[in-house]
Scaffold this motif. Structure first.
Motif, PDB file in Angstrom:
ATOM      1  N   GLN A 113       0.882   4.244  -2.842  1.00 32.90           N
ATOM      2  CA  GLN A 113       0.735   5.658  -2.483  1.00 32.90           C
ATOM      3  C   GLN A 113       1.941   6.475  -2.958  1.00 32.90           C
ATOM      4  O   GLN A 113       1.782   7.618  -3.395  1.00 32.90           O
ATOM      5  CB  GLN A 113       0.538   5.804  -0.976  1.00 32.90           C
TER       6      GLN A 113
ATOM      7  N   THR B 193      -5.714   6.707  -4.632  1.00 32.31           N
ATOM      8  CA  THR B 193      -5.631   5.696  -3.576  1.00 32.31           C
ATOM      9  C   THR B 193      -6.574   5.986  -2.430  1.00 32.31           C
ATOM     10  O   THR B 193      -6.980   5.093  -1.717  1.00 32.31           O
ATOM     11  CB  THR B 193      -4.205   5.597  -3.014  1.00 32.31           C
TER      12      THR B 193
ATOM     13  N   TRP C 168       0.825  -1.199   0.000  1.00 35.38           N
ATOM     14  CA  TRP C 168       0.000   0.000   0.000  1.00 35.38           C
ATOM     15  C   TRP C 168       0.865   1.257   0.000  1.00 35.38           C
ATOM     16  O   TRP C 168       0.572   2.228  -0.706  1.00 35.38           O
ATOM     17  CB  TRP C 168      -0.947  -0.014   1.196  1.00 35.38           C
TER      18      TRP C 168
END
Length: 185
Positions: free
Chosen positions: A78, A158, A74
């Protein structure tokens, strides 16, 4: 026995590495080097070899800690979005399957991708150039004893952005939608 030596020799000369460490597959596309970023399905034989060379999965590289593996994935997605904003490339609306191949030191070796049907249409050469540029500026925060990979999904943006609500009244001063109190009259 000679046939075995010939087979080993043919395999040895068919796969090599260029000076910058990228996988070179001869005979698949005459003397070409596997690009840093490419569409899944474009270089199938080289992709298969890359998958074998990076057989350790991100989850295993993170000691089978799902939270750590997801957190690192993640974070990279990002960072990808932040980099796109920095260079002025619009990722908004892009949804893709990504297969990332990392070196032991966390450098991204290759990104194979495929746009999902729900993705906005983009120029694939520009997206490939973006991924290549990102790879040249990013290092994954995981150093291991083996090369590793991960197949996952990414959607941009995101995090959801708050959309401004339309004004409650139009230019005439009357509400756009009747309130239930108006029906009581």
């Amino acid at each position: 026995m000679r046939a075995l030596y010939l087979l080993v020799f043919c395999c040895w000369i068919s796969v090599g590495y260029s000076a910058d460490g990228r996988l070179s597959v001869q005979g698949i596309q005459a003397d070409t080097v596997l690009p840093k970023a490419f569409l899944i399905g474009e270089h199938e034989a080289a992709f298969e070899k890359l998958s074998i060379q990076h057989s350790t999965m991100l989850l295993s590289a993170c000691g089978d800690d799902m939270d750590a593996a997801y957190g690192k994935w993640w974070s990279m997605i990002q960072e990808m979005e932040a980099y796109s904003n920095l260079i002025g490339y619009d990722l908004k609306g892009i949804r893709a399957w990504l297969n990332i191949f990392w070196e032991k030191d966390g450098r991204i070796r290759h990104i194979a991708y495929y746009l999902k049907p729900s993705s906005k249409l983009v120029d694939l050469q520009e997206l490939t150039a973006f991924f290549t540029s990102f790879m040249n500026h990013y290092s994954f925060p995981l150093i291991t004893d083996a090369r590793y990979s991960h197949y996952g999904s990414a959607s941009f943006p995101t995090s959801p952005r708050r959309v401004q609500a339309p004004p409650k009244e139009n230019v005439t001063g009357k509400p756009l939608v009747k309130d239930s109190s108006e029906y009581k009259k």
